[in-house]
Motif scaffolding. Structure first.
Motif, mmCIF file in Angstrom:
data_model
loop_
_atom_site.group_PDB
_atom_site.id
_atom_site.type_symbol
_atom_site.label_atom_id
_atom_site.label_comp_id
_atom_site.label_asym_id
_atom_site.label_seq_id
_atom_site.Cartn_x
_atom_site.Cartn_y
_atom_site.Cartn_z
ATOM 1 N N UNK A 1 0.845 -1.189 0.000
ATOM 2 C CA UNK A 1 0.000 0.000 0.000
ATOM 3 C C UNK A 1 0.881 1.239 0.000
ATOM 4 N N UNK A 2 0.523 2.219 -0.822
ATOM 5 C CA UNK A 2 1.216 3.503 -0.832
ATOM 6 C C UNK A 2 0.182 4.596 -0.615
ATOM 7 N N UNK A 3 0.455 5.460 0.358
ATOM 8 C CA UNK A 3 -0.404 6.591 0.663
ATOM 9 C C UNK A 3 0.444 7.853 0.524
ATOM 10 N N UNK A 4 0.609 8.354 -0.706
ATOM 11 C CA UNK A 4 1.493 9.500 -0.928
ATOM 12 C C UNK A 4 1.103 10.733 -0.121
ATOM 13 N N UNK A 5 -0.186 10.962 0.066
ATOM 14 C CA UNK A 5 -0.624 12.141 0.819
ATOM 15 C C UNK A 5 -0.185 12.090 2.278
ATOM 16 N N UNK A 6 0.026 10.881 2.807
ATOM 17 C CA UNK A 6 0.493 10.718 4.189
ATOM 18 C C UNK A 6 1.999 10.450 4.243
ATOM 19 N N UNK A 7 2.621 10.270 3.069
ATOM 20 C CA UNK A 7 4.049 9.955 3.045
ATOM 21 C C UNK A 7 4.353 8.566 3.573
ATOM 22 N N UNK A 8 3.424 7.621 3.331
ATOM 23 C CA UNK A 8 3.550 6.276 3.891
ATOM 24 C C UNK A 8 3.558 5.232 2.774
ATOM 25 N N UNK A 9 4.476 4.262 2.935
ATOM 26 C CA UNK A 9 4.512 3.064 2.083
ATOM 27 C C UNK A 9 4.548 1.861 3.007
ATOM 28 N N UNK B 1 4.650 -6.666 8.872
ATOM 29 C CA UNK B 1 4.312 -5.478 8.083
ATOM 30 C C UNK B 1 5.413 -4.453 8.298
ATOM 31 N N UNK B 2 6.006 -3.989 7.215
ATOM 32 C CA UNK B 2 7.013 -2.941 7.277
ATOM 33 C C UNK B 2 6.367 -1.659 6.791
ATOM 34 N N UNK B 3 6.477 -0.602 7.598
ATOM 35 C CA UNK B 3 5.850 0.681 7.277
ATOM 36 C C UNK B 3 6.927 1.759 7.244
ATOM 37 N N UNK B 4 7.036 2.424 6.110
ATOM 38 C CA UNK B 4 7.969 3.534 5.974
ATOM 39 C C UNK B 4 7.165 4.827 5.919
ATOM 40 N N UNK B 5 7.512 5.759 6.792
ATOM 41 C CA UNK B 5 6.854 7.070 6.794
ATOM 42 C C UNK B 5 7.916 8.145 6.657
#
Length: 139
Positions: A36-44, A57-61
């Protein structure tokens, strides 16, 4: 009472592009169950699995701050999850492979645990996140 089962653990990482292949190689987490990519939140994010029930689950913010601890006792100074614990069939082989071939940091070498027949060791992933390896007595 509701029946519950463990589903996954989520780990905030600084570099998803580095951590994803490391966890794949180190622990066989090669199945991408969700991305999942949420560009508006700066999250992948990516949820990796081994096909046998282990999921991470790996979350990059963007802009997140690293927090790492030199050992599992220091990690308990903050009230949060302190490490990922994984059971392995051969502790010595897993520790040697992870700290050698995979480049995991050596935190504490294999040692007897508090429970009879149990042994444990700690390593750190490339960003310093603590991982406990546990071997239980063979039946």
């Amino acid at each position: 009472m509701t029946t519950v089962r463990f589903h996954h653990i989520s780990l905030s990482v600084g570099d998803l592009s580095t951590q994803e292949p490391w966890y794949g190689t180190a622990f066989g987490l090669t199945q991408v169950e969700e991305r999942l990519e949420l560009p508006e939140a700066g999250v992948r994010t990516v949820v990796l699995g081994d096909g046998q029930g282990l999921r991470v689950e790996l979350v990059e913010r963007r802009g997140s701050s690293p927090v790492s601890y030199p050992d599992p006792f220091a990690a308990t100074a903050v009230q949060t999850y302190t490490h990922l614990a994984l059971q392995v069939p051969d502790l010595d082989a897993a520790f040697t492979r992870l700290t050698g071939e995979c480049g995991a940091g050596q935190i504490s070498p294999p040692a007897p645990g508090a429970t009879a027949g149990m042994r444990y060791a700690y390593v750190a992933d490339p960003e310093g996140n603590l991982i406990e390896l546990i071997e239980t007595a063979r039946d």
